[in-house]
Motif scaffolding. Structure first.
Motif, mmCIF file in Angstrom:
data_model
loop_
_atom_site.group_PDB
_atom_site.id
_atom_site.type_symbol
_atom_site.label_atom_id
_atom_site.label_comp_id
_atom_site.label_asym_id
_atom_site.label_seq_id
_atom_site.Cartn_x
_atom_site.Cartn_y
_atom_site.Cartn_z
ATOM 1 N N ALA A 1 10.453 -9.982 -5.486
ATOM 2 C CA ALA A 1 9.160 -9.332 -6.124
ATOM 3 C C ALA A 1 8.373 -9.384 -7.342
ATOM 4 O O ALA A 1 7.677 -8.496 -6.538
ATOM 5 N N GLU A 2 8.614 -10.421 -6.720
ATOM 6 C CA GLU A 2 7.285 -11.012 -8.152
ATOM 7 C C GLU A 2 6.238 -11.225 -7.591
ATOM 8 O O GLU A 2 6.439 -12.047 -6.399
ATOM 9 N N GLY A 3 4.918 -10.933 -7.518
ATOM 10 C CA GLY A 3 3.784 -11.897 -7.623
ATOM 11 C C GLY A 3 3.067 -11.050 -5.566
ATOM 12 O O GLY A 3 2.522 -11.040 -5.558
ATOM 13 N N GLY A 4 4.105 -9.890 -5.933
ATOM 14 C CA GLY A 4 3.035 -9.138 -4.430
ATOM 15 C C GLY A 4 1.607 -8.470 -4.781
ATOM 16 O O GLY A 4 1.676 -7.949 -3.432
ATOM 17 N N TRP A 5 1.282 -7.998 -5.920
ATOM 18 C CA TRP A 5 0.245 -7.968 -5.569
ATOM 19 C C TRP A 5 -0.952 -8.869 -4.518
ATOM 20 O O TRP A 5 -1.893 -7.068 -4.695
ATOM 21 N N ARG A 6 -0.634 -9.873 -4.805
ATOM 22 C CA ARG A 6 -1.562 -10.549 -3.924
ATOM 23 C C ARG A 6 -1.464 -10.170 -2.600
ATOM 24 O O ARG A 6 -2.772 -10.731 -1.670
ATOM 25 N N PHE A 7 -0.925 -8.861 -2.023
ATOM 26 C CA PHE A 7 -0.037 -8.162 -0.720
ATOM 27 C C PHE A 7 -0.617 -7.600 -0.831
ATOM 28 O O PHE A 7 -0.260 -6.684 0.550
ATOM 29 N N GLN A 8 -1.478 -6.689 -1.545
ATOM 30 C CA GLN A 8 -1.955 -5.239 -1.522
ATOM 31 C C GLN A 8 -2.572 -5.096 -0.488
ATOM 32 O O GLN A 8 -3.321 -6.259 -0.098
ATOM 33 N N SER A 9 -3.301 -4.016 -0.262
ATOM 34 C CA SER A 9 -3.650 -3.575 0.904
ATOM 35 C C SER A 9 -5.495 -3.156 1.168
ATOM 36 O O SER A 9 -5.895 -2.732 2.021
ATOM 37 N N SER A 10 -5.587 -2.979 -0.280
ATOM 38 C CA SER A 10 -7.002 -3.134 -0.523
ATOM 39 C C SER A 10 -7.412 -4.164 -2.148
ATOM 40 O O SER A 10 -6.742 -4.352 -2.870
ATOM 41 N N ALA A 11 -8.765 -4.456 -2.273
ATOM 42 C CA ALA A 11 -9.555 -4.660 -3.960
ATOM 43 C C ALA A 11 -8.605 -3.529 -4.536
ATOM 44 O O ALA A 11 -8.114 -4.213 -5.732
ATOM 45 N N SER A 12 -9.009 -2.780 -5.339
ATOM 46 C CA SER A 12 -8.451 -1.690 -5.283
ATOM 47 C C SER A 12 -6.520 -1.416 -5.719
ATOM 48 O O SER A 12 -6.819 -1.487 -6.329
ATOM 49 N N ARG A 13 -6.619 -1.991 -4.963
ATOM 50 C CA ARG A 13 -4.526 -1.802 -4.587
ATOM 51 C C ARG A 13 -4.477 -3.131 -5.471
ATOM 52 O O ARG A 13 -3.673 -3.265 -6.252
ATOM 53 N N VAL A 14 -5.153 -4.414 -4.630
ATOM 54 C CA VAL A 14 -4.931 -5.633 -5.775
ATOM 55 C C VAL A 14 -4.992 -5.517 -7.486
ATOM 56 O O VAL A 14 -4.231 -5.870 -8.242
ATOM 57 N N ALA A 15 -5.873 -4.600 -7.457
ATOM 58 C CA ALA A 15 -6.308 -4.323 -8.929
ATOM 59 C C ALA A 15 -5.888 -3.610 -9.749
ATOM 60 O O ALA A 15 -4.864 -4.012 -11.261
ATOM 61 N N ALA A 16 -4.969 -2.594 -9.097
ATOM 62 C CA ALA A 16 -3.584 -1.600 -9.493
ATOM 63 C C ALA A 16 -2.461 -2.418 -9.947
ATOM 64 O O ALA A 16 -2.239 -2.101 -11.263
ATOM 65 N N GLU A 17 -2.627 -3.611 -9.213
ATOM 66 C CA GLU A 17 -0.985 -3.807 -9.326
ATOM 67 C C GLU A 17 -0.595 -4.956 -10.342
ATOM 68 O O GLU A 17 0.407 -5.049 -10.648
ATOM 69 N N ARG A 18 -2.197 -5.730 -9.851
ATOM 70 C CA ARG A 18 -2.212 -6.796 -10.668
ATOM 71 C C ARG A 18 -1.518 -6.947 -11.968
ATOM 72 O O ARG A 18 -1.117 -7.964 -12.741
ATOM 73 N N ALA A 19 -2.000 -5.675 -12.859
ATOM 74 C CA ALA A 19 -1.800 -5.766 -13.542
ATOM 75 C C ALA A 19 -0.043 -4.869 -14.217
ATOM 76 O O ALA A 19 0.555 -4.818 -15.630
ATOM 77 N N GLU A 20 0.777 -5.311 -13.314
ATOM 78 C CA GLU A 20 2.497 -4.526 -13.424
ATOM 79 C C GLU A 20 3.057 -5.370 -13.922
ATOM 80 O O GLU A 20 2.904 -6.234 -13.780
ATOM 81 N N THR A 21 3.358 -4.992 -15.668
ATOM 82 C CA THR A 21 4.398 -6.122 -15.834
ATOM 83 C C THR A 21 6.183 -5.586 -16.058
ATOM 84 O O THR A 21 7.054 -6.241 -16.255
ATOM 85 N N SER A 22 5.918 -4.154 -15.446
ATOM 86 C CA SER A 22 7.617 -3.454 -15.459
ATOM 87 C C SER A 22 8.682 -4.154 -14.767
ATOM 88 O O SER A 22 8.189 -4.760 -14.192
ATOM 89 N N PHE A 23 9.935 -3.332 -14.516
ATOM 90 C CA PHE A 23 11.136 -4.210 -13.391
ATOM 91 C C PHE A 23 11.042 -3.683 -12.620
ATOM 92 O O PHE A 23 11.488 -4.967 -11.723
ATOM 93 N N THR A 24 9.610 -3.158 -12.100
ATOM 94 C CA THR A 24 9.450 -3.149 -10.984
ATOM 95 C C THR A 24 8.857 -4.915 -10.423
ATOM 96 O O THR A 24 8.881 -4.531 -8.569
ATOM 97 N N VAL A 25 8.360 -4.827 -11.086
ATOM 98 C CA VAL A 25 8.042 -6.183 -10.219
ATOM 99 C C VAL A 25 8.892 -7.472 -11.295
ATOM 100 O O VAL A 25 8.621 -8.981 -10.659
#
Lengths: 399, 64
Positions: A66-90
């Motif tokens: 579940a780590e590093g999934g932010w790279r594979f989000q569907s748009s630039a803004s979604r990547v920006a949003a998920e990149r900052a995620e640090t909770s247990f979801t990643v």
């Protein structure tokens, strides 16, 4: 089929109807290579997993992280949003397990059931307000979202007066076509907001989850402040967006199937199965559930390399006819159990008992109090969000 | 049929409770799975199998 496609199709792909899978998905699912190469918004390649059993595997097999999934989000803004995620979801186990276990007891079926009176009151007030207003009303902004938001506020101890502020920032993070800088700012705004909320609850605790977690976890040093902030920010957004969408867009589905709505009215016992079928049929998560292969692995006849990203979303899994015959048909009498609308594996939605309870109370009350509820526009005129959730934007109704 | 749980795998999803409420509960203390009946009645066997399939973390095992 060769291992690398020269021109991989773009993902997300257009849908002929908002609730049906894109043709790309259906075709891949029936092809010799149901794990298909797609090309994301910036050309990043990813694997689109289309069969139910393969999605289940990706979400539960420790070879997929579940780590590093932010790279594979569907748009630039979604990547920006998920990149900052640090909770247990990643995080992966065992790290993930540590944090998840600190929270589980607050989200059990029994514990959540104690919320029923509060949710009843919230639902009834929201209906009162909507019917006191003019017709037609927008069920999304006047009923579905307020119910979800007020419930989240009740659980977390967030003041509802702030709802427009945090709803707007949550929405920016979900939209596919937002400005990435705005998505980043919105994320930081929400983190700062939660930081201040923790402060207030430490000084003046209430009977809410923020106060409990500050006392149980932060004070004894079981989590750092940054970790608690990440967790609460997650609960704030996850706690209202998805459920609000299910209540709003779910009502639309019911209104579009009047015979089944009538059956529901006649027989309350159908409500549980109807909710499961709504979860399956809508599968609001279509692109944002991603995993990264930790090692080279074979999946669905495809050779996946370590570091490859895989989109393993409920929307693809839940329309697989191998699991659900005539998958594109909405049918409250089918057995929809085994749907993975809440995900699968160790990350399966922590809040699902709350989501189910909210939906149950909301739909039950809607049926009882608004027996004449109907669409106040042509369904063809409805607009859907371009976001990480499949969601109707407004739902004009009358009664 | 005997129910066995690998408690360290439990993530508190509660699917077992939904599918087989007479067989499973969640602890008040830590929210993790509690087996209410280690040997399900024949009427409950289907529910036990459903719970095994629904558990997202592979916590439930059924021994013959």
């Amino acid at each position: 089929m060769s291992e690398t496609q020269l021109r991989a199709p773009s993902f997300p792909a257009p849908r002929a109807h908002p609730f049906d899978p894109p043709r790309l998905v259906s075709e891949l699912r029936e092809s010799a290579c149901p794990v298909g190469r797609v090309s994301l918004y910036d050309g990043t390649p990813a694997w689109l997993v289309t069969r139910h059993e393969d999605v289940r595997r990706v979400l539960s097999d420790s070879q997929f992280s579940a780590e590093g999934g932010w790279r594979f989000q569907s748009s630039a803004s979604r990547v920006a949003a998920e990149r900052a995620e640090t909770s247990f979801t990643v995080m992966d186990p065992p790290q993930h397990s540590y944090y998840r276990r600190l929270l589980i007891r607050h989200f059990t079926v029994k514990r959540v059931e104690r919320l029923r009176p509060a949710i009843q009151a919230i639902v009834n007030s929201a209906i009162d307000e909507m019917i006191a207003g003019s017709r037609p009303a927008d069920l999304v902004s006047q009923l579905a979202l307020p119910i979800a938001s007020r419930t989240m506020c009740h659980v977390l101890g967030v003041p509802y007066e702030d709802h427009q502020w945090y709803e707007e920032r949550s929405e920016v993070r979900s939209l596919l076509d937002a400005d990435p800088a705005e998505a980043q700012r919105a994320t930081q705004d929400l983190l700062d907001y939660v930081d201040r909320l923790i402060d207030r609850k430490q000084r003046s605790p209430g009977e809410d989850l923020t106060s409990y977690l500050a006392a149980e976890l932060l004070e004894p040093g079981l989590v750092t402040r940054a970790e608690l902030i990440a967790i609460l920010r997650l609960l704030l957004t996850a706690g209202h967006e998805t459920t609000g969408t299910m209540i709003g867009t779910g009502t639309l589905v019911l209104l579009l199937h009047p015979e089944q709505l009538a059956a529901l009215r006649r027989d309350q016992a159908l409500m549980g199965p109807a909710i499961e079928e709504l979860l399956r049929y809508l599968s609001i998560l279509h692109s944002s559930i991603v995993r990264v292969a930790k090692v080279d692995v074979e999946l669905g006849g495809q050779r996946i390399r370590a570091g490859d990203g895989l989109i393993a979303a409920p929307a693809q899994a839940n329309k697989d006819h191998r699991k659900f015959p005539e998958p594109d048909r909405f049918d409250i009498e089918r057995d929809a159990s085994g749907h993975i609308a809440f995900g699968f594996g160790v990350h399966q939605c922590l809040g699902q008992a709350i989501a189910r309870l909210e939906m149950k109370v909301a739909f039950e009350q809607l049926l009882v109090r608004l027996p004449g509820l109907r669409l106040a526009c042509d369904p063809a005129d409805l607009a859907y969000e371009s976001s990480n959730l499949i969601s109707v934007r407004t739902l004009p109704v009358t009664w | 049929m005997r129910i066995r749980v690998l408690r360290e795998r439990c993530v508190g999803a509660g699917q077992c409770v939904l599918r087989a409420p007479s067989l499973f509960d969640q602890s008040e203390d830590d929210g993790m799975v509690v087996v209410l009946a280690q040997t399900p009645s024949s009427e409950d066997e289907r529910a036990a199998i459903a719970a095994l399939g629904a558990c997202p973390s592979g916590t439930i095992r059924l021994d013959p």
